[in-house]
Scaffold this active site. Structure first.
Site, PDB file in Angstrom:
ATOM      1  N   ASP A   1      -7.999  -5.501  -0.068  1.00 26.93           N
ATOM      2  CA  ASP A   1      -8.439  -6.259  -1.234  1.00 26.93           C
ATOM      3  C   ASP A   1      -8.046  -7.720  -1.171  1.00 26.93           C
ATOM      4  OD1 ASP A   1      -9.662  -4.150  -2.525  1.00 26.93           O
ATOM      5  OD2 ASP A   1      -7.744  -3.404  -3.245  1.00 26.93           O
TER       6      ASP A   1
ATOM      7  N   HIS B   1       0.851  -1.188   0.000  1.00 27.27           N
ATOM      8  CA  HIS B   1       0.000   0.000   0.000  1.00 27.27           C
ATOM      9  C   HIS B   1       0.881   1.230   0.000  1.00 27.27           C
ATOM     10  CE1 HIS B   1      -3.206   2.771   1.045  1.00 27.27           C
ATOM     11  NE2 HIS B   1      -4.024   1.823   0.643  1.00 27.27           N
TER      12      HIS B   1
HETATM   13  N1  ACO Z   1       4.203  -7.511  -4.899  1.00 25.27           N
HETATM   14  C1  ACO Z   1       5.549  -7.558  -5.108  1.00 25.27           C
HETATM   15  N2  ACO Z   1       6.357  -6.491  -5.006  1.00 25.27           N
HETATM   16  C2  ACO Z   1       5.767  -5.341  -4.696  1.00 25.27           C
HETATM   17  C3  ACO Z   1       4.381  -5.199  -4.456  1.00 25.27           C
HETATM   18  C4  ACO Z   1       3.594  -6.358  -4.567  1.00 25.27           C
HETATM   19  N3  ACO Z   1       2.282  -6.310  -4.361  1.00 25.27           N
HETATM   20  N4  ACO Z   1       4.072  -3.909  -4.163  1.00 25.27           N
HETATM   21  C5  ACO Z   1       5.247  -3.257  -4.208  1.00 25.27           C
HETATM   22  N5  ACO Z   1       6.263  -4.098  -4.523  1.00 25.27           N
HETATM   23  C6  ACO Z   1       7.692  -3.788  -4.604  1.00 25.27           C
HETATM   24  C7  ACO Z   1       8.028  -3.028  -5.876  1.00 25.27           C
HETATM   25  O1  ACO Z   1       8.364  -3.909  -6.932  1.00 25.27           O
HETATM   26  C8  ACO Z   1       9.201  -2.203  -5.415  1.00 25.27           C
HETATM   27  O2  ACO Z   1      10.312  -3.042  -5.345  1.00 25.27           O
HETATM   28  P1  ACO Z   1      11.807  -2.483  -5.681  1.00 25.27           P
HETATM   29  O3  ACO Z   1      12.109  -1.549  -4.539  1.00 25.27           O
HETATM   30  O4  ACO Z   1      12.652  -3.698  -5.729  1.00 25.27           O
HETATM   31  O5  ACO Z   1      11.671  -1.797  -7.004  1.00 25.27           O
HETATM   32  C9  ACO Z   1       8.812  -1.826  -3.973  1.00 25.27           C
HETATM   33  O6  ACO Z   1       7.974  -2.902  -3.535  1.00 25.27           O
HETATM   34  C10 ACO Z   1       8.068  -0.488  -3.843  1.00 25.27           C
HETATM   35  O7  ACO Z   1       6.961  -0.545  -4.727  1.00 25.27           O
HETATM   36  P2  ACO Z   1       6.233   0.716  -5.353  1.00 25.27           P
HETATM   37  O8  ACO Z   1       5.544   0.295  -6.624  1.00 25.27           O
HETATM   38  O9  ACO Z   1       7.192   1.865  -5.416  1.00 25.27           O
HETATM   39  O10 ACO Z   1       5.159   1.041  -4.240  1.00 25.27           O
HETATM   40  P3  ACO Z   1       3.932   2.030  -4.427  1.00 25.27           P
HETATM   41  O11 ACO Z   1       3.703   2.641  -3.106  1.00 25.27           O
HETATM   42  O12 ACO Z   1       4.131   2.923  -5.582  1.00 25.27           O
HETATM   43  O13 ACO Z   1       2.742   1.037  -4.808  1.00 25.27           O
HETATM   44  C11 ACO Z   1       0.859  -0.336  -4.687  1.00 25.27           C
HETATM   45  C12 ACO Z   1       1.690   0.732  -3.978  1.00 25.27           C
HETATM   46  C13 ACO Z   1       0.434   0.166  -6.089  1.00 25.27           C
HETATM   47  C14 ACO Z   1      -0.403  -0.611  -3.880  1.00 25.27           C
HETATM   48  C15 ACO Z   1       1.728  -1.628  -4.831  1.00 25.27           C
HETATM   49  O14 ACO Z   1       2.097  -2.085  -3.556  1.00 25.27           O
HETATM   50  C16 ACO Z   1       1.019  -2.710  -5.615  1.00 25.27           C
HETATM   51  O15 ACO Z   1       1.102  -2.749  -6.856  1.00 25.27           O
HETATM   52  N6  ACO Z   1       0.292  -3.646  -4.909  1.00 25.27           N
HETATM   53  C17 ACO Z   1      -0.458  -4.663  -5.610  1.00 25.27           C
HETATM   54  C18 ACO Z   1      -1.783  -4.088  -6.114  1.00 25.27           C
HETATM   55  C19 ACO Z   1      -2.777  -3.837  -4.983  1.00 25.27           C
HETATM   56  O16 ACO Z   1      -2.992  -4.684  -4.132  1.00 25.27           O
HETATM   57  N7  ACO Z   1      -3.412  -2.662  -5.016  1.00 25.27           N
HETATM   58  C20 ACO Z   1      -4.438  -2.298  -4.045  1.00 25.27           C
HETATM   59  C21 ACO Z   1      -3.999  -1.130  -3.200  1.00 25.27           C
HETATM   60  S1  ACO Z   1      -5.159  -0.856  -1.944  1.00 25.27           S
HETATM   61  C22 ACO Z   1      -6.435  -0.088  -2.667  1.00 25.27           C
HETATM   62  O17 ACO Z   1      -6.370   0.569  -3.676  1.00 25.27           O
HETATM   63  C23 ACO Z   1      -7.702  -0.281  -2.003  1.00 25.27           C
END
Ligand code: ACO
Length: 430
Positions: free
Chosen positions: A364, A307
């Site tokens: 979710d 998140h």
């Molecule tokens: N699975 C694996 N790796 C992940 C995940 C994940 N779900 N989420 C983040 N990471 C990793 C990224 O690859 C990145 O790794 P790195 O440092 O090696 O490059 C690091 O964690 C940081 O990730 P960001 O994308 O910069 O985090 P951001 O805060 O931008 O993204 C988000 C947040 C979009 C929710 C992300 O965690 C994600 O894609 N999760 C999966 C989708 C999801 O569940 N969305 C629902 C959110 S809640 C809602 O809207 C109600």
């Protein structure tokens, strides 16, 4: 924090005031930055940017705190209902008995769609995604103003618009489901409450009334309540952005639905189930999949984890997980996808990749499993999120409209394209 910070650009200091919120959050007010220095800030994804002041929802992502109008989400989840919480979000205070009765009456009064809206429904192909139908129908709804609001200023017509959106989003959602399944439209019943009516309108068949199960009603009402608002997320910011141009509340809410649709936002609940189904189809128990996620094979992500704001736990996930176990036990459902979800959760919570990146289950991860157990099809999951989020969008729209200092949202950019050049005639382009 002494009330100002000093920024030094090219050796020249600029004093900027700080602003402190009621929960102690500190922001640096950069409103004068461009005028005084010619510089702007760059913050892709807005992770450090406060776009507005808001009195609706407070989140402390480090501590896992979520409050609506000062009330803790866990307390609301235990003691309130979706509709009472909707009133709280929009009008700022918990309703009195009279206020809640009036609000409920207004919701009932506004639950039917204009008869001509059926032509819009009929025009969609059976394969249309319910989110596309939802955004289009909400938008179309603004073309059928209620006689009670026609020509009235927003201050007078707002309660009708708000009730219409909250009530009709449910009617549109269930109608799109029934159309996709070749079922006749079903109509709300006056003796049923909001969430009961949703289930009735979804699942009652001709001559076969849907049997209301209080545990299912409670679980679904809770899902709506937990989704009702979440501060300046992608869809709510979109609603505020559209509202800032003084577009109407239907146009603004419809834009919110579009922003919500993506798998990184509201679409994640559907994406979680698709992921679990894929793992199940491949005969994996989750171990191989997680290895691929960690290796970033095909940029795979563990959907339902991570998140932007919550970095220790998502308080909504804690509440909904408990409800998920209750519903499955009550329905005597064993679900192989749930077993995979539990395995993924167990491994990920102890794995260095996820722990070091502070990735935890979000709301979710569990809501999709409950909805599947209730019988809601996967492509409706994000629609369910939209039904829940409508009060939050409406509350944020109201806040923008009530703010006398509100300006049209218009971010800047750092241009990285070609510098000025002369037009080349076709013959010289190769
Ligand atoms: N699975 C694996 N790796 C992940 C995940 C994940 N779900 N989420 C983040 N990471 C990793 C990224 O690859 C990145 O790794 P790195 O440092 O090696 O490059 C690091 O964690 C940081 O990730 P960001 O994308 O910069 O985090 P951001 O805060 O931008 O993204 C988000 C947040 C979009 C929710 C992300 O965690 C994600 O894609 N999760 C999966 C989708 C999801 O569940 N969305 C629902 C959110 S809640 C809602 O809207 C109600």
């Amino acid at each position: 924090m002494n009330g100002t910070v000093e920024l030094i650009i090219d050796g020249k200091p600029l004093e900027l005031p700080t602003i402190v919120g009621t929960e102690g959050e500190v922001g640096i007010d950069i409103a004068t930055l461009r005028n005084k220095t010619g510089c702007i800030t760059l913050d892709p994804g807005y992770g450090n940017t406060g776009a507005c002041k808001s009195a609706i929802t407070f989140i402390d992502g480090e501590k896992g705190v979520l409050q609506y109008r000062g009330y803790d989400i866990a307390e609301l989840a235990q003691k309130s209902t979706f509709i009472e919480t909707a009133y709280l979000l929009i009008y700022g205070e918990l309703p009195t008995t009279t206020e809640l009765t009036e609000f409920s009456a207004l919701l009932s009064e506004n639950q039917m769609l204009h008869a001509d809206m059926r032509f819009h429904f009929d025009a969609f192909p059976p394969s249309a995604h319910p989110m596309s139908i939802l955004s289009a129908m909400i938008h179309a709804s603004s073309s059928y103003p209620s006689p009670k609001t026609h020509g009235k200023p927003l201050s007078e017509s707002f309660p009708y618009h708000a009730a219409r959106l909250i009530s009709q989003v449910r009617t549109i959602a269930t109608s799109s489901y029934r159309k996709a399944h070749g079922l006749p439209m079903s109509y709300p019943k006056s003796n049923l409450k909001y969430t009961e009516n949703f289930l009735h309108m979804m699942f009652s068949l001709p001559g076969e009334e849907y049997e209301i199960n209080p545990e299912i009603v409670k679980a679904l009402d809770l899902i709506f309540l937990l989704h009702a608002d979440h501060e300046q997320n992608c869809s709510t910011s979109t609603v505020r952005m559209v509202a800032s141009s003084q577009a109407n509340v239907f146009a603004s809410a419809s834009a919110g639905v579009c922003a919500l649709w993506g798998p990184l936002h509201g679409g994640a609940n559907q994406a979680v189930l698709e992921m679990l189904e894929e793992i199940h189809r491949e005969g994996d128990d989750g171990t191989k999949f997680l290895q691929e996620v960690k290796n970033k094979t095909g940029n795979r992500r563990l959907m339902g984890f991570g998140h932007r704001v919550y970095k220790n736990f998502d308080p909504r996930a804690v509440i909904i997980k408990e409800q998920c176990d209750k519903v499955l036990a009550q329905l005597h459902k064993s679900d192989p996808l749930l077993d995979i979800a539990k395995k993924l959760e167990e491994i990920a919570l102890n794995d260095e990749y996820f722990v070091s990146r502070r990735l935890y289950p979000n709301v979710d991860f569990y809501s999709g499993i409950i909805m599947r157990a209730i019988g809601i099809p996967m492509d409706m999951f994000t629609v369910m999120f939209a039904i829940g989020r409508m009060p939050g969008w409406v509350a944020n729209y109201k806040e923008v409209m009530d703010d006398r200092e509100s300006r049209i949202s218009r971010p800047r950019q750092i241009y990285t394209g070609a510098t000025l050049r002369s037009y080349k005639p076709m013959a010289e382009r190769a």
